[in-house]
Design a protein around this motif. Sequence first.
Motif, short mmCIF file in Angstrom:
data_model
loop_
_atom_site.label_atom_id
_atom_site.label_comp_id
_atom_site.label_asym_id
_atom_site.label_seq_id
_atom_site.Cartn_x
_atom_site.Cartn_y
_atom_site.Cartn_z
N PRO A 150 0.82 -1.21 0.00
CA PRO A 150 0.00 0.00 0.00
C PRO A 150 0.85 1.26 0.00
O PRO A 150 2.04 1.24 0.37
CB PRO A 150 -0.79 -0.12 1.30
N GLU A 151 0.27 2.34 -0.41
CA GLU A 151 0.90 3.65 -0.22
C GLU A 151 0.84 3.99 1.27
O GLU A 151 -0.20 3.81 1.91
CB GLU A 151 0.15 4.71 -1.01
N ILE A 152 1.94 4.45 1.83
CA ILE A 152 1.97 4.73 3.27
C ILE A 152 2.57 6.09 3.54
O ILE A 152 3.45 6.57 2.82
CB ILE A 152 2.75 3.66 4.05
N THR A 153 2.09 6.71 4.60
CA THR A 153 2.67 7.92 5.16
C THR A 153 2.67 7.76 6.67
O THR A 153 1.62 7.50 7.27
CB THR A 153 1.86 9.17 4.78
N ARG A 154 3.84 7.88 7.29
CA ARG A 154 3.96 7.70 8.73
C ARG A 154 4.65 8.90 9.35
O ARG A 154 5.67 9.38 8.83
CB ARG A 154 4.75 6.43 9.06
N ARG A 155 4.09 9.34 10.47
CA ARG A 155 4.66 10.45 11.23
C ARG A 155 4.73 10.00 12.69
O ARG A 155 3.70 9.71 13.30
CB ARG A 155 3.77 11.68 11.09
N GLN A 156 5.94 9.93 13.22
CA GLN A 156 6.14 9.40 14.57
C GLN A 156 6.96 10.38 15.41
O GLN A 156 7.89 11.02 14.91
CB GLN A 156 6.86 8.05 14.50
N PHE A 157 6.59 10.48 16.67
CA PHE A 157 7.20 11.45 17.57
C PHE A 157 7.41 10.80 18.93
O PHE A 157 6.56 10.04 19.41
CB PHE A 157 6.30 12.68 17.70
N SER A 158 8.53 11.11 19.55
CA SER A 158 8.79 10.66 20.91
C SER A 158 9.43 11.78 21.71
O SER A 158 10.20 12.58 21.17
CB SER A 158 9.69 9.41 20.94
N LEU A 159 9.10 11.84 22.99
CA LEU A 159 9.67 12.83 23.90
C LEU A 159 9.88 12.15 25.24
O LEU A 159 8.94 11.62 25.84
CB LEU A 159 8.72 14.02 24.06
N LEU A 160 11.13 12.12 25.70
CA LEU A 160 11.48 11.49 26.96
C LEU A 160 12.19 12.51 27.84
O LEU A 160 13.21 13.09 27.44
CB LEU A 160 12.41 10.28 26.74
N GLY A 161 11.65 12.74 29.01
CA GLY A 161 12.25 13.66 29.96
C GLY A 161 12.62 12.96 31.25
O GLY A 161 11.84 12.15 31.78
N THR A 162 13.80 13.26 31.74
CA THR A 162 14.28 12.68 33.00
C THR A 162 14.85 13.79 33.86
O THR A 162 15.59 14.66 33.36
CB THR A 162 15.36 11.61 32.76
N VAL A 163 14.52 13.79 35.13
CA VAL A 163 15.02 14.80 36.05
C VAL A 163 15.55 14.10 37.30
O VAL A 163 14.95 13.15 37.80
CB VAL A 163 13.91 15.82 36.43
#
Length: 760
Positions: free
Chosen positions: A302-315
Motif C-alpha cells: 500500500p501507499e503509506i505515510t507515517r509520522r512518529q514522535f517521541s519525547l522522553l524527559g528525566t530529572v
Amino acid sequence: MSPSIKSLPIWLSPLSLLISQQLHANDSAVQDSIERVAITGSHIKRANTENATPVYQLTAEDIAVSGKVTLTDVLRDLTINAGNSYDEQYTSSFSAGSASIALRGLSPKNTLLLVNGQRVSNNGFALNTQDTFVDLNALPLSAVERIEVLKDGASAAYGSDAIAGVVNIILRKNYQDTELKLSAGNATEGGLAQYAAGFVTGIGDLLQDGYNLTASVDYLKRERLDASDRKLTRSGDFRHLPGGKLAGWSSQGGAFVHSAQNREAFENCPQGSAKRPWSDFASPLPGDTCAFNAQPFNTLQPEITRRQFSLLGTVQLSENLQGQAEVLYSNNDSAQIFGPPLSVGAGLRAYDQTTGTLVDIPVLLPVGHPDNPTSSPLAFEYTFFDIGPRLKNNQQQFNRILAGLNYSGEDWDWQLTALTSESRQREYVDNFVNRYVFEKILGDGSYRFTQGGNSADVIHALRLQTRRPGDYRIDAVNFSASRILAELPAGPLAFAAGVDLRREQMQAGTSYEVLSGTELRPAINLVDGKREVIAAFTEFTIPLLTDLTLTAAGRADHYDDFGSAFSPKIGAHYVLNNDWLLRASWSRGFRAPSLPEIANSNTVSYGSVIDPNDPITPGASRGFSQFRAGNPDLKAERSTNINAGVIWSFARHSSIGIDVFRIEQQDVIASDSAQFIINNPLLYPDRIRRDEQGRLQIITNQYRNQGVREVSGFDIDFTHRWQLAAGQQLNLTSVWSHLIGYKRSLVAGQPVINESRNSD
C-alpha cells in the motif's frame, strides 16, 4: 509453517560479545565498577549481562549499519521472527497497514512487545479478526538505543502474551547530540519510491545539569505497488510456470446462470472484460465466459505515510531518585486498492442486525427487465466495472503517556510507573455497492447489465462509502523493588518483587451502512470487551557456586473475565573454565484469551478453500463466507518452555553459541480449520452451507480450546572480530534459527500433525 535461516554478516551480536568479554576479563576491580542494569526478562539489576536465558541485542549502531529506515524492517530480519509475522503487505487483512512480530513461528499474540520495559496499547483492529498485537508501524526508530529480544518464555516476569518471548525496545536516555538522517530509494520496476527522514536531539546532562530531554521525529512516505506494476505478476497468467494457473483472472465478468453446469456469457461482455474459454480456468464447462484480469486491482504494497514522535524527559530529583515522563505519538495512513469492482451473483448477502447474521440477496433479473429475454426470473452474475475498483484507506493515531519514579539506593532499587496508551483506527472504503439501490435497479430496469452506457446518476447512487472504527486502550500502574538480601560466599543473593494493575478495553465496530444492511458483501469484526488484571510477582538470584547461579521466579495473575494463572520459572547458568558458559531454563506460562476471542464479538469474514465437491471446478479454490463468534467459556492457553544452551568463547573476540528450545502449549485457542471442515463434510454437516447449485457459500465457526501445539528448534550464533590497522575493527556475525517441529491440531479432537516439514 516455514522455518527460517538467515545470515546477517554485517550485524554485531552483542550477546555473544558481552559473554566473550566477561569470560576473558581478569580485572575484578573493573567488573565491580560496572553499572548494575536490568536486562529483559528479569526485575533484578546486575553487573553481568549473561543470564540463564538467551537475550539477543541490536544496538543503534547495528541498526545504522543495516540501512533499515523502519522498526518493522529491522525486526523482520530477526531469524526467530518467522512464519506468522505480518506487515502492510498483507493487504487483505482486517488490520491493513499494520505490522507485527511473531517469535518462534507462533502468532503475534504469543510475543510480548515492550517499550522501555512497559506495555503499549494493542492495535485497534485484530489481526485475522482474532489476534491482538502491537503495531510496529506506530513506533519510532530514530529514538531507539537498543532492542533486546528475550528468546524464551517470560510469563513469570511479565504475565500473559510472553509465551514465545519478549521484544523490548529501549529508547535513548540522557542523549545530548543531534542527528538527522535522510534517505530516498526506488525500485527498478514499478512503484515503491520511498522517502524517509529521522531526527533525534537531546539537551541536558543528568550528571551535570540534573535533567535531560530527548526528542525524536520520524517521517516515511512510500508509493503504492500494484501487481500490474511488475512484469512477473502483470498478466495474471502463470500457466507457463510449473503448476501455474490463470490465477490472476476472474471469470465473473457477466453471464446468465441457467444452472451450475449451464452458464451463458453475455453476448457483449461488460467493458473491462473479454471472452475466454472455460478451459483456461481448468473447468469442464463448455463455451466461453466473460473474464477479466484482476491484477490491476491487486495491491502488493500500500501507499503509506507515517509520522512518529517521541519525547522522553528525566530529572534527577535527588542523589538516588529520578523522575521520568515519556510521550509516544504516531499518525499513520495507508491506502490501497482493496479489490476489483464488486462482482454479484449467487451467494450475495447483506447483514441482518436483528439476527447478527447475513441474509441472501437474490441476483435475479425479473420478468420484464430489458436484459431478461425469458419468461421467468433469470439468475446472472456481473461485475460493476463502471463503479470502479474498491478502495481502502486506513488511518491510525497511537499514543502512550507514561510517568514514573526510579530509585536506586544502597539497599533498595524500586520503580513506580503509571501509563495510559491508546490506538485508534479508522478504515474508510469507497466504491462498494448500495444494496437497496441494487434491488431498485433490478426492479425498474434503470441499469443495463448487458449493454452498458448507464447514466452517471445511477452509477453514483449505486456507489457506497463506509467508515469502520476500532479502538484499544490500556491503563496500567506497576511497582517493583529489588535488593541484595545477603552476601553469600559465592556471590550476592538478590531478590525482587512487585505488583501490576492493568485495565484493557477494545471496541471494534462497523459502519451504519453495514449494520443497516445497506452494504453488499460486508466484512464484519464487532468486538466490545474489557477486562481488569491484577498480578504479583517475585524473583530470586541465588549463587550456588562461584560460577554457578540459579534463578527462580513466579507470578500470579488474576483476570476478571477468565480466572487466574500462576507462572513459575527456574533457570541456571554456569561459567566453566573461563571459556564455556552453560545455561538452561524451565518455565510455565500462559496466554489469556484475547478480547476478540472471549468477549462479545461477531465476525463475518471471507476466505477460500480447495473444494473437492464444487460442481463447476472441483479441486479449485472457492471463496466462502465465514461466521465466527466469541466464546466466554474459553480457558487460558498454558505453556511449558524448555531452553538449554552452550557458548564457547574460543578466542578473545570470538564465540559460538547453540541454544535448543521446546515450547508446548495446551488448550490452544483457535477456530477450526475451514479446509479440514470442507475435506470432511460428513463430520460437520451442520457447519457447511451450499447453494442450490451445490457451490460452497458459508462455513460457521467459533473459537475453542483446540488442544496441543508443540514447537521445537535451535539457534546458532557466531561472532568473530578482527583487529585491523589504525585501531579499526571488522566484526562478523552470523545467526541461524532452525525450526525442527511445529505440531498442532487443526480441529479440536483431531490428531496432531507436524506442519514444519523439517525444512530450513
